[in-house]
Design an enzyme around this catalytic site. Structure first.
Site, PDB file in Angstrom:
ATOM      1  N   THR A  70       0.847  -1.195   0.000  1.00  0.00           N
ATOM      2  CA  THR A  70       0.000   0.000   0.000  1.00  0.00           C
ATOM      3  C   THR A  70       0.883   1.246   0.000  1.00  0.00           C
ATOM      4  OG1 THR A  70      -1.792  -1.135   1.134  1.00  0.00           O
ATOM      5  CG2 THR A  70      -1.727   1.268   1.376  1.00  0.00           C
ATOM      6  N   ASN A 147      -6.546  -9.033  -7.762  1.00  0.00           N
ATOM      7  CA  ASN A 147      -6.648  -9.720  -6.475  1.00  0.00           C
ATOM      8  C   ASN A 147      -8.041 -10.257  -6.157  1.00  0.00           C
ATOM      9  OD1 ASN A 147      -6.986  -6.773  -6.368  1.00  0.00           O
ATOM     10  ND2 ASN A 147      -7.648  -7.146  -4.273  1.00  0.00           N
ATOM     11  N   GLN A 176       0.055  -9.582  -6.621  1.00  0.00           N
ATOM     12  CA  GLN A 176      -0.545 -10.920  -6.776  1.00  0.00           C
ATOM     13  C   GLN A 176       0.056 -11.701  -7.947  1.00  0.00           C
ATOM     14  OE1 GLN A 176      -2.283 -12.171  -4.465  1.00  0.00           O
ATOM     15  NE2 GLN A 176      -3.056 -10.384  -3.356  1.00  0.00           N
ATOM     16  N   SER A 196       4.869  -7.090  -2.178  1.00  0.00           N
ATOM     17  CA  SER A 196       4.537  -7.235  -0.761  1.00  0.00           C
ATOM     18  C   SER A 196       5.036  -8.589  -0.274  1.00  0.00           C
ATOM     19  CB  SER A 196       3.016  -7.157  -0.601  1.00  0.00           C
ATOM     20  OG  SER A 196       2.677  -7.178   0.755  1.00  0.00           O
ATOM     21  N   HIS A 198       4.302 -10.280   2.530  1.00  0.00           N
ATOM     22  CA  HIS A 198       3.396 -11.200   3.241  1.00  0.00           C
ATOM     23  C   HIS A 198       2.481 -11.996   2.319  1.00  0.00           C
ATOM     24  CE1 HIS A 198      -0.570  -9.007   3.314  1.00  0.00           C
ATOM     25  NE2 HIS A 198       0.197  -7.959   3.088  1.00  0.00           N
ATOM     26  N   THR A 234      14.116   4.432  10.679  1.00  0.00           N
ATOM     27  CA  THR A 234      15.044   3.313  10.896  1.00  0.00           C
ATOM     28  C   THR A 234      14.562   2.064  10.174  1.00  0.00           C
ATOM     29  OG1 THR A 234      15.512   4.258  13.044  1.00  0.00           O
ATOM     30  CG2 THR A 234      16.220   1.970  12.683  1.00  0.00           C
ATOM     31  N   CYS A 319      -9.404  -5.263   2.489  1.00  0.00           N
ATOM     32  CA  CYS A 319      -9.460  -3.833   2.766  1.00  0.00           C
ATOM     33  C   CYS A 319     -10.871  -3.284   2.585  1.00  0.00           C
ATOM     34  CB  CYS A 319      -8.513  -3.074   1.838  1.00  0.00           C
ATOM     35  SG  CYS A 319      -6.943  -3.890   1.700  1.00  0.00           S
TER      36      CYS A 319
HETATM   37  N1  PMP Z   1      -2.136  -4.670  -4.365  1.00  0.00           N
HETATM   38  C1  PMP Z   1      -2.779  -5.834  -4.467  1.00  0.00           C
HETATM   39  C2  PMP Z   1      -3.117  -6.351  -5.830  1.00  0.00           C
HETATM   40  C3  PMP Z   1      -3.118  -6.563  -3.322  1.00  0.00           C
HETATM   41  O1  PMP Z   1      -3.753  -7.721  -3.436  1.00  0.00           O
HETATM   42  C4  PMP Z   1      -2.771  -6.034  -2.058  1.00  0.00           C
HETATM   43  C5  PMP Z   1      -3.109  -6.788  -0.788  1.00  0.00           C
HETATM   44  N2  PMP Z   1      -4.475  -6.937  -0.534  1.00  0.00           N
HETATM   45  C6  PMP Z   1      -2.091  -4.804  -2.017  1.00  0.00           C
HETATM   46  C7  PMP Z   1      -1.784  -4.150  -3.180  1.00  0.00           C
HETATM   47  C8  PMP Z   1      -1.694  -4.181  -0.709  1.00  0.00           C
HETATM   48  O2  PMP Z   1      -0.698  -4.939  -0.106  1.00  0.00           O
HETATM   49  P1  PMP Z   1      -0.283  -4.695   1.405  1.00  0.00           P
HETATM   50  O3  PMP Z   1      -1.186  -5.528   2.238  1.00  0.00           O
HETATM   51  O4  PMP Z   1       1.147  -5.164   1.466  1.00  0.00           O
HETATM   52  O5  PMP Z   1      -0.409  -3.234   1.669  1.00  0.00           O
END
Ligand code: PMP
Length: 368
Positions: A70, A147, A176, A196, A198, A234, A319
């Site tokens: 994000t 996504n 994705q 990302s 995670h 940091t 989200c």
């Molecule tokens: N872009 C896409 C296509 C995503 O699927 C996501 C995660 N839902 C994000 C951006 C945002 O990623 P993050 O959770 O690392 O902010």
């Protein structure tokens, strides 16, 4: 427990959890400190950058490590456009909120933004892009893999179209796509690529913006000079090391995992097709994501019904999942509000099994 929400986030790889603990012990010093320990941390970060570039085959780029994708999307768009007071931008109707909402904001402060439609396969219409783009277009933002529906966007064709517009920069949200779908385009032809950790078995709390060297990106945060001032503060060497490890471990496995997950998705689709009430919104090119709807049952109701059987899926982008608004990607794909409010997103992983998929189909059949 059957976890089928890997698009929202993935569990951390245990090797990466161990690496995190080791890096925290050995590289706790502040990478901005001029002492020897600080410089060791700084060196570790630069080695990680090199490793990421080498793994992805990228040359002459820089990376800013962020807290998540994000933030990376915000820095790319707001930072690059801070060089301009107004101008023309093209994006899509199906971007993640971390791109889409940034453009909604920019529309309010003087930028003209065009949002591309998608076709029945969830892909942007290239003809529309060709029609809208002009010599004044500053930025085009198109995600690699959606996504919600798993559509893979034609980035290679977009790169071709943009060749005639040297002033226009290309931003791709790669969240994705990376480590899930083999890229059919060259990362070196993109100006901004966001990632990302995670989503690829790395830790939460770190993402990245890879950008072409020499691009002028203005600051959207103020503080120290860390990371060229683009993301002051940091740095956590442990998080950087873990993101690097996740890319190094999972990027080379992309094709193998894709094939396996595709076979699972084929089985899932076969099972779902036998359920009268289930509408499959799209079988996109990414087998990791399957968006279905059960008309007249709210997506949230289905999520909770499955949860009672310890099966975890989601209503769409985490989200926007609490908003109960029709999901915008499904609206763009189907123009059907009923489908867009009864959405559930099933997302698979190389960790998923045939019995996970069968249990889900069986549970969906029983939902009243
Ligand atoms: N872009 C896409 C296509 C995503 O699927 C996501 C995660 N839902 C994000 C951006 C945002 O990623 P993050 O959770 O690392 O902010």
């Amino acid at each position: 427990m059957i976890y089928l929400d890997y698009t929202a986030t993935t569990p951390m790889d245990s090797e990466i959890i161990e690496l995190y603990a080791r890096l925290q012990r050995e590289f706790f010093a502040n990478s901005s400190s001029l002492n020897k320990l600080g410089q060791r941390s700084d060196y570790m970060i630069s080695r990680c950058k090199e490793d990421i570039f080498n793994t992805l085959g990228i040359k002459n780029y820089d990376i800013v490590f962020t807290s998540n994708a994000t933030e990376a999307n915000n820095i790319a768009i707001l930072g690059y456009l801070s060089n301009y007071k107004s101008g023309h931008i093209i994006t899509t109707k199906i971007e993640h909120p971390s791109v889409f909402e940034v453009y909604k904001h920019l529309e309010g402060v003087g930028f003209k933004v065009d949002y591309l439609d998608i076709d029945e396969n969830g892909k942007i219409k290239l003809g529309e892009l060709k029609k809208l783009i002009n010599k004044e277009t500053l930025l085009v933002s198109i995600m690699w893999v959606n996504n919600i529906i798993g559509a893979v966007e034609p980035i290679k064709d977009v790169i071709e179209i943009l060749k005639d517009y040297p002033k226009c920069r290309l931003h791709v949200d790669g969240v994705q796509g990376l480590c899930k779908v083999e890229p059919n385009f060259d990362f070196n032809k993109i100006d901004f690529l966001t990632l990302s950790a995670h989503k690829i078995y790395g830790p939460k709390g770190i993402g990245g913006l890879i950008y072409k060297k020499n691009l002028e990106i203005g600051k959207i945060m103020y503080g120290s000079n860390a990371q060229k001032g683009l993301k002051p503060g940091t740095m956590d060497v442990g998080l950087v090391g873990c993101m690097c490890k996740a890319i190094k471990k999972y990027y080379p496995l992309t094709e193998k995992h894709y094939e396996y997950v595709k076979s699972l998705q084929d089985r899932l689709i076969e099972g779902l097709k036998k359920l009268d009430r289930v509408h499959i919104n799209l079988v996109g090119e990414s087998p990791y994501i399957t968006a279905i709807s059960i008309p007249n049952i709210n997506g949230e109701t289905i999520v909770h019904a499955l949860e009672e059987r310890e099966i975890y899926v989601s209503t769409g982008s985490s989200c926007s999942s609490k908003l109960k608004k029709p999901e915008k990607t499904i609206m763009a794909l189907t123009n059907n509000e009923s489908l867009a409010t009864s959405l559930i997103r099933i997302s698979l992983s190389h960790l998923s099994t045939v019995s996970d998929v069968d249990a889900l189909v069986c549970a969906l059949e029983k939902i009243k």
